[in-house]
Design a protein around this motif. Structure first.
Motif, short mmCIF file in Angstrom:
data_model
loop_
_atom_site.label_atom_id
_atom_site.label_comp_id
_atom_site.label_asym_id
_atom_site.label_seq_id
_atom_site.Cartn_x
_atom_site.Cartn_y
_atom_site.Cartn_z
N SER A 238 44.20 38.76 52.49
CA SER A 238 43.20 39.03 53.53
C SER A 238 41.81 39.23 52.97
N SER A 239 41.70 39.95 51.85
CA SER A 239 40.39 40.15 51.23
C SER A 239 40.56 40.44 49.76
N VAL A 240 39.51 40.13 49.00
CA VAL A 240 39.49 40.37 47.56
C VAL A 240 38.41 41.41 47.28
N GLU A 241 38.78 42.44 46.54
CA GLU A 241 37.90 43.60 46.36
C GLU A 241 37.08 43.51 45.07
N HIS A 242 35.91 44.13 45.09
CA HIS A 242 35.11 44.45 43.90
C HIS A 242 34.39 43.26 43.26
N THR A 243 33.10 43.22 43.45
CA THR A 243 32.28 42.23 42.76
C THR A 243 32.38 42.41 41.25
N GLU A 244 32.53 43.63 40.78
CA GLU A 244 32.61 43.86 39.32
C GLU A 244 33.77 43.08 38.71
N ASP A 245 34.82 42.80 39.51
CA ASP A 245 35.94 42.06 38.95
C ASP A 245 35.68 40.56 38.87
N ILE A 246 34.67 40.08 39.56
CA ILE A 246 34.25 38.70 39.31
C ILE A 246 33.74 38.60 37.88
N PHE A 247 32.93 39.59 37.48
CA PHE A 247 32.41 39.62 36.10
C PHE A 247 33.53 39.88 35.10
N GLN A 248 34.40 40.84 35.40
CA GLN A 248 35.38 41.27 34.42
C GLN A 248 36.59 40.33 34.35
N GLN A 249 37.03 39.83 35.50
CA GLN A 249 38.22 38.99 35.49
C GLN A 249 37.87 37.51 35.46
#
Length: 475
Positions: A238-249
């Motif tokens: 339904s949704s993907v959380e945390h912009t920081e995980d775009i950078f980290q993952q």
């Protein structure tokens, strides 16, 4: 032998003493939140009104409906227009102020009932709790039964992670069979969503998605490092959380803007909902910048005392700064990159929903949503576009939110009345004239009381009891 009898009495009596202290602490906390009980406030019983002479901001489109009347019956909007018949119900003169939908925080963590009042005091009339525990099911039941006042409350399950995750608040699963069984159990217990976390193995993740689709229960993903980031773009999530995980993952901690463009394109094409939670990472960066002064911030007085102590965020990051003096600059650079990411997501037409991660790392319940919206404005959103992420957009993510987020016939009477037009002055929502929650009108004096009661609250032991019970006793 007397000393042995005395020692035995102490050993046998200690568990009973601990149990007594725990129960007494919970009793005192329940008593301290009695100000939220609806039966003790006759002024909150009425849920039917005629609101006259308000400028309505419907939020399902970018406009202002000037000098309108609005009829609310049993907490639901039944008519909007001019010179409406009040039908023998109470009348509120809006005095030309601005009526907008209550805000929705799509990523928060609840630790006690005091926080319910803090959300309402800040115009947050619906929340999505994303670290579920049995306490939340009890709170949800109390709100739905109109026993206590609070925002519309929907909660995820405990977070499903992999067996190598050592966080005692997570629920590790090691097989698809175990994953499916837990999801079935959590749905039966009454959780609204399933939440997955960052060490969930792919076979268990696949099982979670399939089981949630089978049971028709939404799945919300904290991105897992065990799969490609693009894996999270599928419709079963339904949704993907945390912009920081775009950078980290997705970017593997690299400022790889070429790879970022691919991620942005995937979001835009899939229209996967993304919940940035920029505020919590900014607050983490403030530890490095402010050092000891971080603990003196006013918003820290509205945080749960046990969680702030137990998490140890301040001590851990100060130790990191002492070990590496450049750590603060790196964290600040990453925060600025998060803003760039959200700006690119917005420009590409990605679907963004507002969430703050309130309840952790110095992120105060309720207040944090105004900080989050200000960050979105820094990312290039207009006031309307920013507010849409916290109103209309969430109503399209889950069926639980379908009747809130806009002002239209058939929608819940969840409102903020502000003295200025928030499409021009978004900060006007920080100090509402009044807030309406399912037709219950909360005057400014009640909102101020909610804040005062939650300020420096003394429920350390009660929260510790709940958390420890969850960690060592609850399923």
């Amino acid at each position: 032998m007397k000393w042995l009898k005395g020692l035995l009495a102490i050993v046998l009596g200690l568990p009973l003493l601990i149990l007594f202290i725990a129960l007494f602490a919970l009793f005192l906390e329940n008593k301290s939140t009695a100000y939220l009980k609806i039966k003790d406030h006759p002024e909150w019983e009425n849920q039917s009104w005629c609101i006259r002479h308000v400028n309505i901001i419907p939020m399902n489109r970018d406009t202002v409906l000037l000098d309108q009347d609005l009829i609310v019956e049993d907490g639901i909007i039944t008519a909007i227009g001019s010179n409406l018949d009040a039908k023998n119900i109470k009348v509120i003169n809006g005095g030309g102020a601005y009526l907008s939908p209550g805000l929705i925080d799509m990523h928060m963590h609840l630790w006690d009932r005091h926080e319910l009042g803090l959300y309402l005091a800040n115009g947050v009339t619906s929340v999505r709790s994303l670290l579920g525990m049995p306490f939340h099911l009890q709170v949800k039941e109390e709100i739905e039964a109109a026993e206590i006042l609070g925002p519309d409350f929907y909660t995820s399950s405990p977070q499903l992670s992999g067996p190598e995750d050592g966080d005692p608040l997570k629920k590790p699963v090691s097989s698809p069979e175990e994953t499916r069984a837990l999801i079935q159990d959590y749905q039966n217990q009454g959780y609204d969503f399933i939440k997955t976390y960052n060490l969930l193995e792919k076979d268990c993740f696949d099982a979670a998605i399939a089981e949630c689709e089978k049971l028709n229960i939404p799945l919300i993903a904290h991105p897992s490092f065990k799969v490609d980031y693009s894996y999270h773009m599928q419709p079963g999530i339904s949704s993907v959380e945390h912009t920081e995980d775009i950078f980290q993952q997705a970017l593997d901690y690299q400022y790889d803007r070429e790879k970022l463009d691919q991620v942005i394109a995937e979001y835009a094409q899939s229209q996967q909902a993304h919940c940035p939670t920029l505020t919590v990472f900014f607050n983490l960066s403030e530890i490095y910048r402010l050092k000891e002064d971080f603990l003196k911030r006013e918003q820290n007085h509205y945080l749960n005392p046990f969680i702030e102590f137990a998490a140890g965020d301040y001590e851990r990051h100060i130790a990191q700064l002492e070990a590496d003096s450049s750590a603060g600059d790196r964290i600040w650079k990453q925060h600025q990159f998060h803003l760039e990411i959200v700006k690119k997501l917005h420009e590409a037409g990605a679907f963004i929903i507002c969430g703050t991660d309130a309840g952790i790392v110095g992120t105060a319940p309720g207040y944090s949503i105004h900080h989050e919206l200000e960050f979105y404005r820094q990312c290039g959103m207009s006031n309307y576009e920013a507010l849409r992420t916290a109103t209309w957009n969430p109503s399209k993510v889950h069926p639980q939110f379908k009747d809130c987020g806009s002002i239209a016939i058939g929608m819940k009477a969840n409102f903020i009345l502000s003295s200025q037009n928030p499409l021009e002055q978004i900060s006007s929502l920080e100090k509402p004239i009044w807030v309406m929650q399912k037709g219950r009108k909360l005057e400014a004096n009640s909102l101020s009381e909610f804040e005062a009661k939650a300020h420096d609250r003394s429920n350390f032991i009660a929260t510790a009891v709940r958390v420890l019970k969850y960690m060592f006793w609850d399923k």
